[in-house]
Design an enzyme around this catalytic site. Structure first.
Site, PDB file in Angstrom:
ATOM      1  N   SER A 260       0.828  -1.187   0.000  1.00  0.00           N
ATOM      2  CA  SER A 260       0.000   0.000   0.000  1.00  0.00           C
ATOM      3  C   SER A 260       0.882   1.264   0.000  1.00  0.00           C
ATOM      4  O   SER A 260       1.729   1.412  -0.866  1.00  0.00           O
ATOM      5  CB  SER A 260      -0.961  -0.041   1.194  1.00  0.00           C
ATOM      6  OG  SER A 260      -1.984   0.900   1.062  1.00  0.00           O
ATOM      7  N   ASP A 379      -8.760  -4.951  -6.165  1.00  0.00           N
ATOM      8  CA  ASP A 379      -8.321  -4.052  -5.102  1.00  0.00           C
ATOM      9  C   ASP A 379      -9.250  -2.840  -5.007  1.00  0.00           C
ATOM     10  O   ASP A 379      -9.378  -2.073  -5.960  1.00  0.00           O
ATOM     11  CB  ASP A 379      -6.885  -3.599  -5.396  1.00  0.00           C
ATOM     12  CG  ASP A 379      -6.256  -2.832  -4.242  1.00  0.00           C
ATOM     13  OD1 ASP A 379      -6.980  -2.421  -3.308  1.00  0.00           O
ATOM     14  OD2 ASP A 379      -5.030  -2.637  -4.283  1.00  0.00           O
ATOM     15  N   HIS A 414      -6.783  -6.014  -1.866  1.00  0.00           N
ATOM     16  CA  HIS A 414      -5.668  -5.136  -1.492  1.00  0.00           C
ATOM     17  C   HIS A 414      -4.694  -5.810  -0.537  1.00  0.00           C
ATOM     18  O   HIS A 414      -3.485  -5.663  -0.665  1.00  0.00           O
ATOM     19  CB  HIS A 414      -6.233  -3.872  -0.840  1.00  0.00           C
ATOM     20  CG  HIS A 414      -5.212  -2.828  -0.538  1.00  0.00           C
ATOM     21  ND1 HIS A 414      -4.525  -2.143  -1.523  1.00  0.00           N
ATOM     22  CD2 HIS A 414      -4.743  -2.343   0.650  1.00  0.00           C
ATOM     23  CE1 HIS A 414      -3.685  -1.274  -0.959  1.00  0.00           C
ATOM     24  NE2 HIS A 414      -3.799  -1.380   0.346  1.00  0.00           N
TER      25      HIS A 414
END
Length: 468
Positions: A260, A379, A414
């Protein structure tokens, strides 16, 4: 046709009592275990259940329906589940399909806090194809489970050393493999959830890599406002050198991994000409600083937050390359016929170029190491595909395409983590100033497959680039 519940003589003096085994009973979280039921009637319906409590006391559970073979056995490494939490031949399905029990608190995500203790998973074998309430409350026909077993799931092998780091302003935890070293090493960076996340680093050390899990945001020991990023490249540089300077670490064999926002921080390290890590792994991240322009908090990006019908928030649009401030976008410089060209900086004004160069931009002309870029195509937390496209094109423009390898996984979300970890499609983000549940994406089975495949590819990538 399989016999119904209660119609079989499950126990008799001529047959041993049913047995449920799990081997090995103690294993690392990324290791497969073999789960088998024996001494059962042939061609009969059974349910295998798993349940465990998180460190916060929440119950997580999974169950699956099987039919025994003619020899009265069921083997999860061989046989197909026909219903329950998953279907098909999934040897570790009971682990990656664990989900909060009905009635649990909203927004739970399973994350290990104390890596020096295992998850303890209780397994049980029940007669018939039963419901979750039969599995986990012991209600229904019959006298409870036919057999039980317990497994321990660890992030640390014996001999791995855990060391708290609070040195020269650096906040982190170092994990060193067993033995004298020197070892190849990894700087481990997580995302905008903040804090200090240790479990991936502990697992890297268990696989022979020294690892520094580095906090850079949302930690009480980092000065400044709690909800803003108050550190810059000097902090990252100091942490990198701290890891290099350990006598147990081979200073020339250091890589970086980020998830991330940790991807952007990892690329910050990789593009410093004085650091030169050997490789970088990027998982579902951005090529720009979307945390909030000019030291603002992440809440300053709220114009790009998108809410579904349940009120859950997706941050995907925050990270679309065109929504990141131009001064914080990826920058590539390359030499062509002795002239310097800047590629690409769309919509950027020349007067802001010096600010762009001096602050949190990525100067990819300095990048010399290979990048493994991992993308979850479902995601909801990051525009992962678009960011992968952006950096791939930028590197191609700089004649560095050979440095870039992409792994892309349909159905994965994600939070691509170590294998056999259950996915949280949503989880609690914050309760202040109001409660927010975040959408991460990912469907259980394809996400689990992505985690298993990408983890093996990561370890291979690190072996190739750090061990030589």
């Amino acid at each position: 046709m399989f016999a119904g519940r209660g119609s079989l003589r499950w126990r008799s003096r001529y047959r041993p009592a049913p047995l449920l085994s799990a081997s090995p009973a103690r294993a690392l979280i990324d290791e497969q275990i073999s789960i088998q039921g024996r001494f059962l009637p042939p061609h009969s319906a059974v349910t295998v259940c798993a349940h465990m409590h998180s460190e916060d006391g929440d119950l997580w559970e999974a169950f699956s329906h099987y039919n025994t073979n003619e020899d009265g056995t069921v083997n999860l490494s061989r046989d197909h589940s026909v219903g329950g939490s998953y279907v098909g031949c999934e040897p570790m399905g009971l682990m990656w399909s664990l989900q909060p029990a009905p009635g649990a608190r909203e927004g739970l995500r399973l994350r290990k806090k104390n890596v020096e203790a295992p998850y303890v998973v209780n397994l049980s074998l029940l007669e018939g194809h039963v419901t979750p309430s039969d599995c986990f409350t012991g209600e229904g026909r019959g006298a409870g489970p036919l057999a039980v077993s317990t497994v321990e799931r660890w992030y640390m092998t014996p001999g791995v050393r855990r060391i708290d780091i609070r040195q020269n302003g650096i906040v982190g935890t170092m994990f060193l493999p067993s033995g004298p070293g020197p070892f190849p090493a990894v700087v481990d960076l997580w995302g905008m959830g903040g804090g200090l996340v240790e479990y991936r680093s502990a697992l890297f050390a268990s696989r022979g890599f020294a690892s520094l899990s580095l906090a850079y945001f949302g930690h009480k020991d980092i000065p400044g406002p709690f909800n803003t990023i108050n550190v810059g490249i000097d902090y990252l540089r100091s942490a990198y050198h701290l890891l290099q300077d350990r006598p147990e670490v081979c200073e020339e064999r250091v890589g970086v991994i980020g998830l991330s926002f940790g991807v952007f921080m990892s690329l910050q390290i990789a593009t410093q000409p004085d650091l030169k890590p050997k490789c970088v792994i990027c998982v579902n991240g951005s090529v720009g600083d979307y945390s909030g322009s000019m030291g603002q908090s992440f809440e300053s990006t709220s114009r790009y937050w998108r809410f579904d019908e349940q009120g859950y928030v997706s941050f995907r649009e925050v990270t679309l390359p065109n929504n990141i401030h131009p001064e914080n976008r990826v920058k590539v410089m390359c030499k062509i016929k002795s002239h310097t060209h800047v590629l690409p900086i769309p919509n950027i004004q020349l007067q802001s170029l010096q600010f762009y160069i001096d602050n949190m931009s990525l100067q990819l002309e300095n990048l010399t190491c290979p990048i493994l870029w991992i993308v979850g195509e479902d995601d909801f937390g990051c525009a992962s595909i678009e960011n992968a496209n952006e950096i791939e094109e930028a590197l191609r423009s700089a004649d560095k395409a050979q440095l870039f390898t992409r792994l892309s996984y349909p159905g994965a979300g994600h939070l691509i983590e170590p294998p056999y970890s259950p996915n949280a499609r949503t989880s609690l983000w914050t309760v202040k100033p109001k409660k927010l549940i975040t959408l991460w994406g990912g469907h259980l089975a394809p996400h689990a497959a992505a985690q298993e495949n990408s983890w093996n590819k990561m370890l291979h990538f690190l072996d190739c680039n750090l061990r030589g």
